[in-house]
Design a protein around this motif. Structure first.
Motif, PDB file in Angstrom:
ATOM      1  N   SER A   1       0.860  -1.182   0.000  1.00 54.79           N
ATOM      2  CA  SER A   1       0.000   0.000   0.000  1.00 54.79           C
ATOM      3  C   SER A   1       0.896   1.232   0.000  1.00 54.79           C
ATOM      4  O   SER A   1       2.090   1.147   0.272  1.00 54.79           O
ATOM      5  CB  SER A   1      -0.922  -0.002   1.220  1.00 54.79           C
ATOM      6  OG  SER A   1      -0.156   0.061   2.413  1.00 54.79           O
ATOM      7  N   ASN A   2       0.317   2.391  -0.298  1.00 54.63           N
ATOM      8  CA  ASN A   2       1.081   3.635  -0.321  1.00 54.63           C
ATOM      9  C   ASN A   2       1.534   4.010   1.085  1.00 54.63           C
ATOM     10  O   ASN A   2       0.879   3.697   2.065  1.00 54.63           O
ATOM     11  CB  ASN A   2       0.245   4.766  -0.911  1.00 54.63           C
ATOM     12  CG  ASN A   2       0.017   4.580  -2.394  1.00 54.63           C
ATOM     13  OD1 ASN A   2       0.891   4.100  -3.101  1.00 54.63           O
ATOM     14  ND2 ASN A   2      -1.159   4.940  -2.864  1.00 54.63           N
ATOM     15  N   SER A   3       2.653   4.703   1.157  1.00 53.63           N
ATOM     16  CA  SER A   3       3.198   5.171   2.413  1.00 53.63           C
ATOM     17  C   SER A   3       3.110   6.694   2.470  1.00 53.63           C
ATOM     18  O   SER A   3       3.315   7.361   1.458  1.00 53.63           O
ATOM     19  CB  SER A   3       4.662   4.750   2.539  1.00 53.63           C
ATOM     20  OG  SER A   3       5.294   5.433   3.595  1.00 53.63           O
ATOM     21  N   PHE A   4       2.842   7.242   3.653  1.00 48.40           N
ATOM     22  CA  PHE A   4       2.782   8.698   3.785  1.00 48.40           C
ATOM     23  C   PHE A   4       4.125   9.345   3.491  1.00 48.40           C
ATOM     24  O   PHE A   4       4.207  10.538   3.253  1.00 48.40           O
ATOM     25  CB  PHE A   4       2.264   9.111   5.172  1.00 48.40           C
ATOM     26  CG  PHE A   4       3.270   9.008   6.282  1.00 48.40           C
ATOM     27  CD1 PHE A   4       4.063  10.088   6.625  1.00 48.40           C
ATOM     28  CD2 PHE A   4       3.413   7.828   7.000  1.00 48.40           C
ATOM     29  CE1 PHE A   4       4.988   9.999   7.652  1.00 48.40           C
ATOM     30  CE2 PHE A   4       4.323   7.739   8.030  1.00 48.40           C
ATOM     31  CZ  PHE A   4       5.117   8.819   8.351  1.00 48.40           C
TER      32      PHE A   4
ATOM     33  N   THR B   1      -0.317   4.673  10.900  1.00 46.26           N
ATOM     34  CA  THR B   1      -1.688   4.645  10.385  1.00 46.26           C
ATOM     35  C   THR B   1      -2.286   6.041  10.349  1.00 46.26           C
ATOM     36  O   THR B   1      -2.876   6.454   9.344  1.00 46.26           O
ATOM     37  CB  THR B   1      -2.559   3.700  11.238  1.00 46.26           C
ATOM     38  OG1 THR B   1      -2.008   2.375  11.142  1.00 46.26           O
ATOM     39  CG2 THR B   1      -4.000   3.689  10.774  1.00 46.26           C
TER      40      THR B   1
ATOM     41  N   ASN C   1      -0.666   8.139   7.598  1.00 46.09           N
ATOM     42  CA  ASN C   1      -1.187   7.767   6.281  1.00 46.09           C
ATOM     43  C   ASN C   1      -2.576   8.354   6.054  1.00 46.09           C
ATOM     44  O   ASN C   1      -2.918   8.738   4.938  1.00 46.09           O
ATOM     45  CB  ASN C   1      -1.220   6.249   6.104  1.00 46.09           C
ATOM     46  CG  ASN C   1       0.078   5.719   5.542  1.00 46.09           C
ATOM     47  OD1 ASN C   1       0.743   6.386   4.764  1.00 46.09           O
ATOM     48  ND2 ASN C   1       0.436   4.525   5.933  1.00 46.09           N
ATOM     49  N   GLU C   2      -3.380   8.414   7.110  1.00 43.81           N
ATOM     50  CA  GLU C   2      -4.735   8.965   6.989  1.00 43.81           C
ATOM     51  C   GLU C   2      -4.719  10.440   6.624  1.00 43.81           C
ATOM     52  O   GLU C   2      -5.540  10.892   5.833  1.00 43.81           O
ATOM     53  CB  GLU C   2      -5.515   8.752   8.290  1.00 43.81           C
ATOM     54  CG  GLU C   2      -5.914   7.310   8.520  1.00 43.81           C
ATOM     55  CD  GLU C   2      -6.488   7.058   9.909  1.00 43.81           C
ATOM     56  OE1 GLU C   2      -6.588   8.009  10.729  1.00 43.81           O
ATOM     57  OE2 GLU C   2      -6.840   5.897  10.173  1.00 43.81           O
TER      58      GLU C   2
ATOM     59  N   GLY D   1      -2.176  12.046   5.098  1.00 45.37           N
ATOM     60  CA  GLY D   1      -1.580  12.145   3.776  1.00 45.37           C
ATOM     61  C   GLY D   1      -0.345  13.024   3.678  1.00 45.37           C
ATOM     62  O   GLY D   1      -0.010  13.786   4.585  1.00 45.37           O
TER      63      GLY D   1
END
Length: 145
Positions: A14-17, A119, A122-123, A125
């Motif tokens: 998945s993408n990482s911040f 987490t 990442n939320e 961004g």
């Protein structure tokens, strides 16, 4: 919690911040908060800024490519096969070197606090404000320098 051995896939990216991709191999729920194990896939030019963890130790295992790590007052280079131990309380940052994509395994011990931090980051961004990132960092005792 009863601990159960697990065989994991390294194909759940998945993408990482921080840019690039990440693959959570073991989460803190599976290890009762003891370990958070993530494969980081860092394209050319990727970096993680200098920061300090008050609560976690980290171990980086370089699987592919070359990295530069700032650890305290030292700057070192890591290459495929190298394992770098970063005890809590030590400032550190990492960036890719050369033109190759870098793959690292990142072991975070204990894992629960860091996983929650990651987490939340990442939320919000990549484009969130420095203040928002700092607030989440402070809540998890991770300070960006």
């Amino acid at each position: 919690m009863k601990r159960i051995p697990k065989i994991v896939s390294t194909e759940n990216q998945s993408n990482s911040f921080l840019g690039g991709l990440r693959n959570v191999i073991l989460n803190s729920k599976e290890t009762d908060g003891d370990v958070y194990l993530v494969e980081g896939i860092m394209p050319k030019g990727s970096s993680v800024p200098l920061h300090i963890h008050e609560l976690e130790d980290e171990i980086f295992h370089v699987l592919e490519g070359k990295v530069e790590l700032v650890i305290g007052e030292k700057t070192i280079q890591g290459k495929k096969g190298d394992i770098i131990y970063l005890p809590r309380g030590i400032q550190h940052g990492i960036k890719t070197l050369g033109s190759e994509t870098v793959r690292v395994l990142n072991y975070v011990i204990p894992g629960k606090n860091f996983e929650e931090f990651f987490t939340k980051m990442n939320e919000i961004g990549l484009d969130s404000s420095v203040e928002e990132k700092a607030k989440i960092g402070n809540e998890h005792k991770i300070k960006f320098l």
